[in-house]
Design a protein around this motif. Structure first.
Motif, PDB file in Angstrom:
ATOM      1  N   HIS B 184      12.653  41.867  45.317  1.00 22.73           N
ATOM      2  CA  HIS B 184      13.762  42.435  44.550  1.00 22.73           C
ATOM      3  C   HIS B 184      14.977  42.663  45.443  1.00 22.73           C
ATOM      4  O   HIS B 184      16.101  42.323  45.087  1.00 22.73           O
ATOM      5  CB  HIS B 184      13.343  43.746  43.880  1.00 22.73           C
ATOM      6  N   VAL B 185      14.750  43.243  46.610  1.00 20.62           N
ATOM      7  CA  VAL B 185      15.884  43.551  47.487  1.00 20.62           C
ATOM      8  C   VAL B 185      16.539  42.261  47.985  1.00 20.62           C
ATOM      9  O   VAL B 185      17.772  42.144  47.987  1.00 20.62           O
ATOM     10  CB  VAL B 185      15.438  44.462  48.653  1.00 20.62           C
ATOM     11  N   THR B 187      16.587  39.370  46.498  1.00 21.48           N
ATOM     12  CA  THR B 187      17.322  38.755  45.383  1.00 21.48           C
ATOM     13  C   THR B 187      18.713  39.371  45.293  1.00 21.48           C
ATOM     14  O   THR B 187      19.714  38.664  45.162  1.00 21.48           O
ATOM     15  CB  THR B 187      16.569  38.977  44.055  1.00 21.48           C
ATOM     16  N   ALA B 188      18.780  40.689  45.391  1.00 19.82           N
ATOM     17  CA  ALA B 188      20.080  41.365  45.322  1.00 19.82           C
ATOM     18  C   ALA B 188      20.954  40.980  46.510  1.00 19.82           C
ATOM     19  O   ALA B 188      22.147  40.696  46.359  1.00 19.82           O
ATOM     20  CB  ALA B 188      19.877  42.871  45.263  1.00 19.82           C
ATOM     21  N   LEU B 189      20.367  40.941  47.705  1.00 23.64           N
ATOM     22  CA  LEU B 189      21.158  40.667  48.914  1.00 23.64           C
ATOM     23  C   LEU B 189      21.646  39.213  48.959  1.00 23.64           C
ATOM     24  O   LEU B 189      22.653  38.910  49.576  1.00 23.64           O
ATOM     25  CB  LEU B 189      20.341  40.965  50.172  1.00 23.64           C
ATOM     26  N   ARG B 191      22.096  37.328  46.045  1.00 24.54           N
ATOM     27  CA  ARG B 191      22.957  37.172  44.884  1.00 24.54           C
ATOM     28  C   ARG B 191      24.399  37.592  45.202  1.00 24.54           C
ATOM     29  O   ARG B 191      25.342  37.034  44.658  1.00 24.54           O
ATOM     30  CB  ARG B 191      22.391  38.022  43.743  1.00 24.54           C
ATOM     31  N   LEU B 192      24.530  38.559  46.117  1.00 26.50           N
ATOM     32  CA  LEU B 192      25.866  39.012  46.518  1.00 26.50           C
ATOM     33  C   LEU B 192      26.722  37.857  47.010  1.00 26.50           C
ATOM     34  O   LEU B 192      27.936  37.892  46.918  1.00 26.50           O
ATOM     35  CB  LEU B 192      25.762  40.042  47.654  1.00 26.50           C
TER      36      LEU B 192
END
Lengths: 196, 196
Positions: B184-185, B187-189, B191-192
């Motif tokens: 999850h983390v 993916t966020a990092l 996606r930025l």
């Protein structure tokens, strides 16, 4: 009490005064100093009054913690992101209030040494997770986050940083921390739509 | 000690025995039971021996906690994802070990009531964050995560859930929890990269 339209029964007032005193004693001295005597003294009540409502330290503790740990109300901003930012901002504000933080820390320690308190703490946290869960479940139903989104994991990711920063890292919350946490978690929960 | 090629000086052995006893006493009784007498008794040493190495409870505590909180070594799986899963799995395993968990809980409580312990705990956590930070900073330099990635926030998101689940929610770690947190983390990092 003249002029009060709904007078609080005398017993109820005494009960709440004792519960608030119990929270103060816990915050100040932790579990080792949490005795029926200390709570009665702080409340300006007799030990008999305290024992009239509670038969033991454990039952008094349960009621005091229930009073201190009402879950946040369900936000109604109308948007997933702003609902979550409201909930996580409130959590960060709460753990930063010194009496609550001390109470929480005393309870973390006590829960390790007492299975009843462990179960009580788990129950209180479970109630606190509920508004976050509601917001996420409804978002999943509307398709705002992936159908495969793991809601319980999402709650861990949303709530974990506030506790970790306050009680483990002892770092202040920078401006915008709650929003940044929410944005990272939502990015992951939305991105799942394309990868699963 | 015949046959030992590098004999440990007698003072060193006594020192470590006392430190290990200090950790046991802390885990069993928390800060209220953590006295020089109790530690000496547990170590089978005289109070004089303990006082020869440490002038106070606080200095003994600092050394005992340094011993118990060596940061994890930098993983070398060669990949960002597997490096992080290794670090977070080790963290989840560590907080689940009863003596460490009790020590940690006692320390969380004590840090609220003592600014020296607060600063010491912050320092220990800072050292523990370092291997995670290294892995993330190098990944950012290689372009594996977004150039705008907030590394400190990423560490909160990676480490927070382990502590939150263990000490606040009192829930077991489901199979694959560490990997799911990391995914999850990341993916966020990642996606930025596209949104900033």
């Amino acid at each position: 009490m003249l002029g009060t339209s709904t007078p609080i029964p005398r017993g109820e007032r005494a009960r709440e005064r004792v519960l608030r005193a119990a929270l103060e004693v816990l915050a100040d001295r932790g579990m080792p100093g949490f005795t029926m005597e200390a709570v009665a003294r702080r409340a300006g009540a007799s030990k008999a009054t305290v024992y009239r409502h509670w038969t033991s330290r454990a039952t008094l503790l349960v009621d005091a913690l229930e009073l201190a740990s009402e879950p946040f109300p369900r936000p109604a901003t109308g948007q997933l992101r702003t609902d979550l930012i409201e909930l996580i901002s409130r959590l960060e504000a709460l753990v930063d209030v010194p009496p609550f933080a001390r109470l929480m820390a005393a309870f973390i320690d006590a829960a390790e040494r007492d299975p009843t308190l462990w179960a009580l703490h788990a129950h209180i946290t479970e109630r606190r997770r509920e508004p976050v869960r509601q917001v996420l479940v409804e978002a999943r139903e509307r398709g705002d986050i992936a159908a495969a989104a793991d809601i319980e994991l999402a709650i861990d990711l949303l709530a974990g940083p506030a506790f970790y920063r306050r009680f483990i890292a002892h770092r202040p919350f920078p401006e915008g921390h709650a929003a940044a946490v929410v944005d990272h978690v939502l990015t992951a929960l939305r991105r799942l739509q394309w990868t699963t």
